[in-house]
Design an enzyme around this catalytic site. Structure first.
Site, PDB file in Angstrom:
ATOM      1  CG  ASP A   1     -11.659  73.667  -9.000  1.00 44.43           C
ATOM      2  OD1 ASP A   1     -11.644  72.548  -8.828  1.00 44.43           O
ATOM      3  OD2 ASP A   1     -10.664  74.402  -9.616  1.00 44.43           O
TER       4      ASP A   1
ATOM      5  CE1 TYR B   1     -14.534  74.933  -1.358  1.00 47.81           C
ATOM      6  CE2 TYR B   1     -16.166  74.725  -2.922  1.00 47.81           C
ATOM      7  CZ  TYR B   1     -15.669  74.615  -1.729  1.00 47.81           C
ATOM      8  OH  TYR B   1     -16.553  73.679  -0.758  1.00 47.81           O
TER       9      TYR B   1
ATOM     10  CD  GLN C   1      -5.601  72.171 -12.744  1.00 50.23           C
ATOM     11  OE1 GLN C   1      -5.086  70.985 -13.153  1.00 50.23           O
ATOM     12  NE2 GLN C   1      -6.454  71.963 -11.989  1.00 50.23           N
TER      13      GLN C   1
ATOM     14  CB  CYS D   1      -9.363  67.202  -8.440  1.00 49.93           C
ATOM     15  SG  CYS D   1      -9.381  67.585  -6.641  1.00 49.93           S
TER      16      CYS D   1
END
Length: 449
Positions: free
Chosen positions: A380, A308, A275, A407
């Site tokens: 994810d 993931y 991140q 995202c």
């Protein structure tokens, strides 16, 4: 389950994108800016009724915008003059990402609270258009969409610069570091990177007399990483340098992340994914683990499947939460990330990490490795989303709960719709602005049978 390498084969032959009509490109239009659209532009209509996607504007503004691309019924334009400004407009914190500039800062001319409102409206729109009316109604019943700031980003007047711990630049033909112009191969030399954390900005990469220029060549791609524990590293080609410019050999950058009262320590390859926001890993790990296993000690003994899984950001606190009476199995397609994850979860004997394609077959195999109906599946996926096949495979595991990290609002809406069609109901949806000054946003959704 033996490790299943990601499927590889001959690269598909790339086709050139069809040339867009040039008619109208360069024309300057007077427009009233409407609702924000997915991707960082707002929707407007010209005098002929044609839809124009306007960048660098704000809802409600009257602007003059130059057309940068055009099709028969659509056009794209950059604001060149603001005739009637929005009260949310401020001087850009990154002027080089403005009209005609680099990509990656398309909301830098808006107050942070307005950026979050923009993203909330985009998510709500995608849930309605892509997810469908039923999903949108459920979200409304849950209180709607409200994108929140990351911890430390709440203060009014904070410009939200200096948050990004990872940047990538490209070297132009004169040896200067820069970025590509928006949707263009042209490199624009940068004089600063205001979104980067101070540790990166203090390296002097963008100085005219920077000594770093002797370490790279035109065309090089340069990645700079500032881990939370340790000095920044600069990656040029296959070489890695410390903050002084000395060549070093480093296997992993160290990240310290507080999750549910415990500071977890992670080693991640400098070239691996992590991140970017200084508090991004903390925000998502805390939200995901709380959604997956509930309050402290509530998840003890649970069986968890994670898809993931990357370098193990969620795997480590999930392992701690379920304890040695529980079980965690993870699947990730990037073999380097799996090696990082293996090292990060080494202290937890009840965790097994696997490398392989995250597809319907991979989900079935991982479920077999778990040997039980999972109490929760955590997913994810990358920006494209998990897709309908993986969502159906998740449902086939019988898991009573799914935690989905998205995202991309459109991909997230597609995945939520697919899971709803498999019998899941959305129980909560949270969103955070972990990419200030861009259109990107992170969502964590919880679904139950």
């Amino acid at each position: 389950m033996s490790p299943r390498p990601s499927r590889r084969g001959p690269s598909p032959r790339r086709r050139s994108a069809p040339a867009q009509p040039r008619e109208g490109v360069g024309e300057v239009l007077r427009l009233t800016v409407g609702e924000p659209a997915h991707g960082g532009a707002c929707v407007a209509r010209d005098e002929a009724g044609r839809v124009v996607f306007v960048r660098h504007g704000a809802p409600g503004e009257v602007v003059r915008a130059r057309v940068t691309a055009a099709q028969k019924k659509l056009a794209w334009a950059d604001v060149v003059e603001v005739v009637e400004a929005s009260p949310d407009r401020v001087p850009s914190v990154w002027p080089q990402a403005g009209p005609g500039g680099v990509g990656g800062g398309e909301l830098a001319h808006l107050r942070p609270v307005a950026q979050r409102d923009w993203k909330s409206r985009v998510i709500a729109g995608q849930l309605r258009r892509v997810g469908g009316p039923a999903l949108a109604e459920v979200v409304d019943c849950l209180g709607g969409v409200c994108v929140r700031p990351a911890p430390g980003d709440e203060a009014p007047g904070d410009p939200l610069t200096g948050r990004r711990t990872r940047i990538e630049i490209v070297i132009d033909d004169r040896g200067r570091p820069g970025m590509h112009a928006y949707r263009d191969r042209r490199v624009i030399a940068l004089d600063d990177m205001p979104l980067a954390v101070p540790a990166i900005r203090q390296l002097g990469l963008f100085d005219e007399d920077s000594p770093w220029r002797s370490l790279w060549q035109p065309g090089d791609r340069v990645r700079v990483v500032a881990p939370s524990a340790g000095e920044p590293v600069v990656l040029v080609g296959e070489n890695t340098y410390d903050a002084s410019g000395a060549l070093i050999d480093v296997d992993a950058a160290r990240w310290e992340v507080p999750v549910r009262g415990i500071t977890e320590s992670y080693g991640v390859r400098p070239r691996g994914f992590w991140q970017a926001h200084v508090r991004g890993a903390e925000v998502l790990a805390g939200a995901v683990v709380s959604a997956a296993v509930g309050a402290d000690e509530a998840g003890a003994g649970h069986a968890v499947m994670e898809l993931y899984s990357g370098a193990g950001l969620f795997s480590v606190p999930l392992a701690r939460a379920v304890g040695n009476g529980g079980r965690v199995v993870t699947l990730e397609g990037d073999e380097g990330a799996v090696r990082d994850a293996g090292a990060n979860v080494a202290a937890f004997s009840w965790v097994d990490v696997f490398a392989g394609a995250v597809d319907s077959e991979g989900v079935v195999d991982l479920s077999g490795q778990l040997g039980a109906v999972p109490d929760v599946v955590v997913a994810d996926p990358p920006r494209a989303g998990a897709g309908a096949d993986v969502c159906r495979a998740i449902a086939a595991t019988g898991a009573p709960r799914v935690v989905l990290v998205s995202c991309d609002p459109a991909a997230g809406a597609r995945d939520l719709r697919a899971l709803a069609e498999c019998g899941y109901t959305l129980a909560s949806l949270q969103a955070w602005d972990l990419f200030p000054h861009t259109h990107h946003v992170e969502m964590v959704s919880v679904l139950s049978r």
